[in-house]
Enzyme design. Structure first.
Site, PDB file in Angstrom:
ATOM      1  N   ARG A 113       0.834  -1.215   0.000  1.00  0.00           N
ATOM      2  CA  ARG A 113       0.000   0.000   0.000  1.00  0.00           C
ATOM      3  C   ARG A 113       0.861   1.255   0.000  1.00  0.00           C
ATOM      4  NH1 ARG A 113      -0.953   4.863   2.404  1.00  0.00           N
ATOM      5  NH2 ARG A 113      -0.432   3.927   4.418  1.00  0.00           N
ATOM      6  N   HIS A 305       6.932   4.532  12.354  1.00  0.00           N
ATOM      7  CA  HIS A 305       6.954   4.461  10.892  1.00  0.00           C
ATOM      8  C   HIS A 305       7.940   5.520  10.405  1.00  0.00           C
ATOM      9  CE1 HIS A 305       4.559   3.922   6.960  1.00  0.00           C
ATOM     10  NE2 HIS A 305       5.522   4.794   6.685  1.00  0.00           N
ATOM     11  N   CYS A 338       9.892   9.391  -1.004  1.00  0.00           N
ATOM     12  CA  CYS A 338       9.423  10.586  -0.309  1.00  0.00           C
ATOM     13  C   CYS A 338       9.015  11.618  -1.358  1.00  0.00           C
ATOM     14  CB  CYS A 338      10.515  11.149   0.599  1.00  0.00           C
ATOM     15  SG  CYS A 338      10.011  12.630   1.495  1.00  0.00           S
ATOM     16  N   ASN A 347      10.204   4.624   2.494  1.00  0.00           N
ATOM     17  CA  ASN A 347      10.074   3.730   3.644  1.00  0.00           C
ATOM     18  C   ASN A 347      11.368   2.973   3.931  1.00  0.00           C
ATOM     19  OD1 ASN A 347       7.142   3.949   4.314  1.00  0.00           O
ATOM     20  ND2 ASN A 347       6.930   3.273   2.199  1.00  0.00           N
TER      21      ASN A 347
END
Length: 455
Positions: A113, A305, A338, A347
């Site tokens: 996702r 996260h 990003c 990530n």
């Protein structure tokens, strides 16, 4: 105990999952041939205990104990170490308190996702389904499957219904989906979702530009989703973005992060994931933020996260683990990017997280090699190499060298005398229009050397 010969210094660092408990009710004692001073310092969220021994030319044993009302403050036994090189020697015994690090780390895989939605190349539905199915065989317990948002804003997630209905619902694995409003929630439940997620922002400017509303207005929407999920017995996970900084406002007040996170828990979210959206966090910022967060909620409700824009993600995760956090979001092969920093990674890679914790006594239940193979596969579909350094390193080791990869000389050079060496012709670059170099003399041509390049 420490055997001290010729004097020396012992420094002990204690870590606690709740730094506030470290400094309460500590009690220390020393038993030596001659009573020695003890010094206790506060060092950030550590307790620094320094023991000094100055009995020159004598062997001295120093023993000490620490007591606390918190079970998280413990120190492992220290083996005897001699000081043999004078008082300038310092021996550091660093160790994590027994209850500081989580015994089990739950990885929330967000690649399908959060990872894919930032990829420019559209991934076929069948490939998304295969990605999730393969990930569910690695030991992962939570895999974020898709997002029920408007295809106008996130085209990559336009096939969310087909993806959710096409994956294998493995026992013991949850597949949360993102639902930004009640409409998305209804579409998700109609497709068979058993867990949903909502995301809020700690930055007012980011909320307005990202979801076209204010923080308060967005929380009203999420309260509707949480209420509907509660009626149907579904779990809700909460996200808070821009916890370390905002691309529009810069620094974000910690009290705002705490406020938004607390409101999500009050709505019924079982867990709140703190997102460093633009990857500007550092271990110092992480410690400061979590110190405030853990005063407002138990550590069991907190996840982290981190994006790796500045290469700080693993360092920030390590700091979080030291403070007791046991849930980390990450993405296979470091999928995603990003959007606010051109060319920056997004990530943190799941492979890198798994490799970091493998020798820390923390169980994950995830097969690193299987995950690496999946990361290489999905990266090839995207026409890129994995963003995971661990994956790239392990992939190089996994490639066998061909038999002819070693350069061999068929005819080893024959040693010549000094006279012969002096008579060897020296090449001279020709400055004429010729594209090749000319030589005054051409030495006897040797047989070519067989060469082969291997990655």
């Amino acid at each position: 105990g420490i055997n001290a010969e010729y004097g020396g210094v012992l420094q002990v660092f204690l870590l606690s999952c709740n730094p506030q408990t470290v400094f309460f009710n500590h009690n220390s004692s020393i038993t030596t041939n001659k009573q020695q001073p003890i010094r206790v310092f506060q060092y950030y969220n550590h307790l620094l205990l320094s023991l000094f021994a100055h009995h020159h030319r004598r062997t001295q044993t120093i023993s000490f104990s620490l007591q606390s009302t918190s079970s998280s403050v413990m120190i492992k036994s220290l083996s005897s170490l001699p000081f043999r090189y004078g008082p300038s020697i310092r021996v550091f015994k660093r160790g994590f308190a027994n209850n500081s690090l989580p015994k089990f780390l739950r990885i929330v895989e967000v690649g399908p996702r959060d990872g894919l939605q930032n990829e420019k190349q559209f991934i076929q539905t069948k490939d998304k389904i295969e990605l999730i199915n393969r990930l569910s065989t690695t030991g992962l317990k939570t895999i974020e499957a898709t997002s029920f948002v408007s295809p106008k804003w996130v085209p990559q997630m336009s096939d969310s219904t087909q993806v959710l209905q096409g994956i294998k619902q493995n026992s013991g694995v949850s597949f949360p989906v993102l639902t930004p409003n009640i409409q998305g929630f209804k579409a998700a439940t109609a497709a068979g979702a058993k867990e949903v997620a909502v995301f809020a922002s700690a930055s007012e400017s980011f909320a307005k530009r990202n979801i076209n509303t204010t923080i308060d207005a967005s929380l009203v929407k999420y309260s509707e989703v949480c209420a509907a999920a509660k009626e149907q017995g579904l779990k809700v996970r909460g996200y808070v973005s821009c916890v370390m900084g905002c691309p529009y406002e810069g620094d974000v007040p910690i009290k705002k992060v705490v406020e938004v996170s607390s409101r999500l828990l009050e709505m019924g979210c079982y867990e709140v994931s703190l997102g460093d959206t633009i990857g500007v966090g550092t271990p110092g910022k992480t410690r400061e933020l979590l110190t405030a967060i853990l005063q407002a909620m138990p550590v069991s409700k907190v996840a982290v996260h981190f994006h790796d824009t500045y290469g700080m993600a693993l360092s920030n995760i390590l700091m979080s683990l030291e403070m007791g956090v046991g849930v980390v979001d990450s993405s296979v092969a470091g999928l995603g990017g990003c959007p606010y920093a051109v060319g920056a990674s997004g990530n943190v890679a799941t492979e890198d997280v798994l490799y970091m914790v493998k020798d820390m006594g923390i169980e994950t239940g995830v097969d690193l090699e299987k995950l690496r193979e999946i990361g290489v596969w999905i990266s090839k579909l995207l026409g890129k190499t994995p963003s995971s350094k661990v994956s790239n390193a392990l992939s190089c080791k996994a490639i066998p060298l061909p038999e002819n990869s070693i350069i061999k000389l068929e005819n080893p050079p024959v040693k010549t005398s000094n006279t012969q060496q002096n008579n060897t012709a020296t090449p001279i670059i020709n400055n004429t229009n010729s594209s090749t170099n000319s030589f005054q003399q051409q030495p006897q041509q040797q047989k070519p050397i067989k060469q082969s390049l291997a990655h």
